[in-house]
Write a protein that holds these residues in place. Sequence first.
Motif, mmCIF file in Angstrom:
data_model
loop_
_atom_site.group_PDB
_atom_site.id
_atom_site.type_symbol
_atom_site.label_atom_id
_atom_site.label_comp_id
_atom_site.label_asym_id
_atom_site.label_seq_id
_atom_site.Cartn_x
_atom_site.Cartn_y
_atom_site.Cartn_z
ATOM 1 N N ARG A 140 0.832 -1.218 0.000
ATOM 2 C CA ARG A 140 0.000 0.000 0.000
ATOM 3 C C ARG A 140 0.854 1.249 0.000
ATOM 4 O O ARG A 140 0.507 2.249 -0.638
ATOM 5 C CB ARG A 140 -0.937 -0.017 1.210
ATOM 6 C CG ARG A 140 -2.104 -0.977 1.046
ATOM 7 C CD ARG A 140 -2.981 -1.024 2.268
ATOM 8 N NE ARG A 140 -4.131 -1.899 2.035
ATOM 9 C CZ ARG A 140 -4.887 -2.400 2.991
ATOM 10 N NH1 ARG A 140 -4.613 -2.110 4.262
ATOM 11 N NH2 ARG A 140 -5.906 -3.182 2.707
ATOM 12 N N ALA A 141 1.982 1.202 0.709
ATOM 13 C CA ALA A 141 2.884 2.359 0.730
ATOM 14 C C ALA A 141 3.450 2.653 -0.661
ATOM 15 O O ALA A 141 3.850 3.787 -0.953
ATOM 16 C CB ALA A 141 4.019 2.129 1.721
ATOM 17 N N LYS A 142 3.468 1.638 -1.531
ATOM 18 C CA LYS A 142 3.971 1.821 -2.895
ATOM 19 C C LYS A 142 2.849 2.125 -3.883
ATOM 20 O O LYS A 142 3.043 2.108 -5.106
ATOM 21 C CB LYS A 142 4.730 0.570 -3.342
ATOM 22 C CG LYS A 142 6.011 0.323 -2.556
ATOM 23 C CD LYS A 142 6.729 -0.937 -3.017
ATOM 24 C CE LYS A 142 8.001 -1.161 -2.197
ATOM 25 N NZ LYS A 142 8.989 -0.076 -2.371
ATOM 26 N N GLY A 143 1.654 2.371 -3.350
ATOM 27 C CA GLY A 143 0.536 2.755 -4.202
ATOM 28 C C GLY A 143 -0.185 1.612 -4.873
ATOM 29 O O GLY A 143 -0.973 1.813 -5.801
ATOM 30 N N VAL A 144 0.065 0.361 -4.417
ATOM 31 C CA VAL A 144 -0.604 -0.796 -4.999
ATOM 32 C C VAL A 144 -1.947 -1.013 -4.293
ATOM 33 O O VAL A 144 -2.007 -1.017 -3.059
ATOM 34 C CB VAL A 144 0.272 -2.065 -4.860
ATOM 35 C CG1 VAL A 144 -0.444 -3.289 -5.433
ATOM 36 C CG2 VAL A 144 1.613 -1.859 -5.537
ATOM 37 N N THR A 145 -3.018 -1.183 -5.061
ATOM 38 C CA THR A 145 -4.321 -1.514 -4.477
ATOM 39 C C THR A 145 -4.226 -2.905 -3.869
ATOM 40 O O THR A 145 -4.060 -3.899 -4.586
ATOM 41 C CB THR A 145 -5.419 -1.480 -5.551
ATOM 42 O OG1 THR A 145 -5.447 -0.180 -6.145
ATOM 43 C CG2 THR A 145 -6.780 -1.798 -4.950
ATOM 44 N N THR A 146 -4.321 -2.972 -2.539
ATOM 45 C CA THR A 146 -3.997 -4.207 -1.821
ATOM 46 C C THR A 146 -5.108 -4.580 -0.854
ATOM 47 O O THR A 146 -5.642 -3.714 -0.137
ATOM 48 C CB THR A 146 -2.674 -4.050 -1.041
ATOM 49 O OG1 THR A 146 -1.645 -3.638 -1.943
ATOM 50 C CG2 THR A 146 -2.268 -5.358 -0.379
ATOM 51 N N PHE A 147 -5.445 -5.864 -0.835
ATOM 52 C CA PHE A 147 -6.414 -6.411 0.111
ATOM 53 C C PHE A 147 -5.744 -7.534 0.890
ATOM 54 O O PHE A 147 -4.774 -8.130 0.415
ATOM 55 C CB PHE A 147 -7.646 -6.938 -0.628
ATOM 56 C CG PHE A 147 -8.257 -5.950 -1.569
ATOM 57 C CD1 PHE A 147 -9.112 -4.959 -1.107
ATOM 58 C CD2 PHE A 147 -7.971 -5.988 -2.919
ATOM 59 C CE1 PHE A 147 -9.663 -4.038 -1.974
ATOM 60 C CE2 PHE A 147 -8.525 -5.077 -3.799
ATOM 61 C CZ PHE A 147 -9.380 -4.091 -3.323
ATOM 62 N N LEU A 148 -6.278 -7.832 2.082
ATOM 63 C CA LEU A 148 -5.668 -8.841 2.949
ATOM 64 C C LEU A 148 -6.695 -9.880 3.375
ATOM 65 O O LEU A 148 -7.889 -9.576 3.497
ATOM 66 C CB LEU A 148 -5.074 -8.189 4.207
ATOM 67 C CG LEU A 148 -3.641 -7.627 4.123
ATOM 68 C CD1 LEU A 148 -3.568 -6.479 3.135
ATOM 69 C CD2 LEU A 148 -3.162 -7.163 5.492
#
Length: 719
Positions: free
Chosen positions: A288-296
């Motif tokens: 997320r810090a790198k701007g990637v749309t991320t889910f967990l």
Amino acid sequence: MTAEPGTPEGPGGLDPLDRLHPGLVHHIVNTLGWPGLRPLQEEAVAPLMDGSDALLLAPTAGGKTEAASFPLLSRMDAERWTGTSVLYVCPLKALLNNLLPRLETYTSWLGRSAALWHGDVPQSRRKRVLRERPDVLLTTPESLEAMLVSANVDHRAFFSGLRAIVVDEVHAFAGDDRGWHLLAVLERLERVVGRPVQRVGLSATVGNPAELLSWLQGAGAGKRGARVVAPHLREAAPELPPPGDIQLDYVGSLANAATVIAALHRGEKRLVFCESRRQVEKLGEALRAKGVTTFLSHASLSVDERSRAEEAFAEARDCVIVSTSTLELGIDVGDLDRVIQIDAPATVASFLQRLGRTGRRSGSPRNCLFLALDEPGLLSAAALLLLWSRGWVEPVVAPPEPRHIVAQQVLALCLQEHRVGDRLWQDWWGGLGPFGPAAEPIVRHLIGEGYVDRDGGMMFIGPEAERRFGFRHFMDLTAVFTAAPEFTVLSGRTEIGTTDPALLTEEVAGPRRLLLAGRSWQVTYIDWSRRRCFVEPVEGGGRARWGGAGFARIASYELTRAAREVLLGATPPVVLTRRAEGALARARDEGAELVHAHGTVIVRGGQGTSVRWWTWAGHRANATLAATLGPAADPLQRPADAYVRLREDITPREWRNAVAEGAQRLSLPSVNPRAVAGLKFGATLPPRLAEATMAARLADLDGAAAALGEPFQYRVRGM
């Protein structure tokens, strides 16, 4: 029983479709738009329609649900089954939720119904299920047992029409204590309904399908017809993805893994598997810090949080979902482009499940990118891929000596029946191995300790069981696996998940911050009595941590031996990046003294202070060897996957004597009292039986015997 299914045709050479209900066939062709059935679905028709027990094997997304449900629904109509006649059992509630819409659709085609029953189903919907009795009930083994012992369920009336049970992901049950629990509950169900119940298991590829089917049959093994249906096993060689679709890279750290994932495959949907919840959280935060749309997704996130993430991921395109094994099984998260694995899963079977998440769209290949974080991770991945390339898959083996499950079942039976004959209780399990005469010492102990009372030849729940398990109507008695005590984390009224209480008690400088759901939270209030922690979002600084009950992740004999082969020069037939090739070359150089192509190696450290026997036999075999060697082994050691520590002053003569004696008599590993404390229901066993249960599960007698029987070389490190 056979794993070679032969012809899929039914009696008289009938086409399998001709044996299915015409209404089903109409919808298969016109609603689903299928040109026909898949091989597994064709070959499953005859045995299931004829009432045989069966194991249906196919890779992920191989149509197993339809292979089981279409013939059983056809029988349901042809034989006029009434009431709840089919149970569909899954290991995960999320998988049940995912399957419900499909099974509701299929049952509706024949004017039948399907419904859900598990711990998250509201009470109002459960009352409706009891009132209207669906034809197909989707549930878990724990919920089945809860129905059997509940005062609110007339289990004899509810299950009176039961004819068949489908066990999805049966391999996930068989390898641990939930499998023993499932078998025991199924035997009790058969006695309640007064007839044998057809058992159908669904599984991905396993190394011992015939044995797995025999296990699923329980007390009926050898007494009823049984068939393994696995058309893909007739192929001459394992179906390997084309070169380039399985890659192994060495990145050196989780931060570097995030950089690689963020840079590669932009615009695609990627599923990343990690081997711990903490890794999931840290990688999710970094992406997320790198701007990637991320889910967990992992087990300590709330149901709502996981559901939101999985639904959003299923609908998105350019995104990543980071998960533990929670998404390994057949939960649908839409079409995936890529699977990425951090280090390596524990088994080849797990890798096959994960690989099968890709390649579901026509023309899209199955693929997986391994990102090794360190040298052990690289070696584990290379070893696993080496075994996979040879078509090897672990056999599924039930844990030995499930004495604690026997104790739990006796108590559950007393709850179910209220009073049980002290000479008739074994009949409820029909002679199923551990629940027969071998269980008598356990029952005597339960009576002696007050867990069970006895009067007039009848047994019933005693005061000690009431004290230990009576809270909330004995709910804790129906849950077979132990969850560590965790604190619920809430932001306002929204539950985020749970965290280890150690994060809330250890000293910190400044505000206390948690990392959960890939975001940082600052603790504002802790409700110690209700085990709740209230938080508000902050920018960075959060920490993730969870304890672990049960066994640590340890390597098997086969995987550890494959790692030795890799160090000796074997390379899996996949694409290795230059970084991976370089790291593997370094590992081989550094490990050259620790491996020997024709046996084991004893290495004394350069300073003469450390002696290790490099067996490459796996953790359990080494634990067995450490116990077997007695005074020759270092008494303070902690067995590892690759070696056993020997006493520093051991002489060659002492060593030869220890090996000769050990080859004649292997010993079970010693048991840490804390391990016994972690065995759920272990307190209901005599201490010696609880220790014997744990020791049997820590041992690998075959692997230990193999290591003892090999020649060895003696080396001094650095010479």
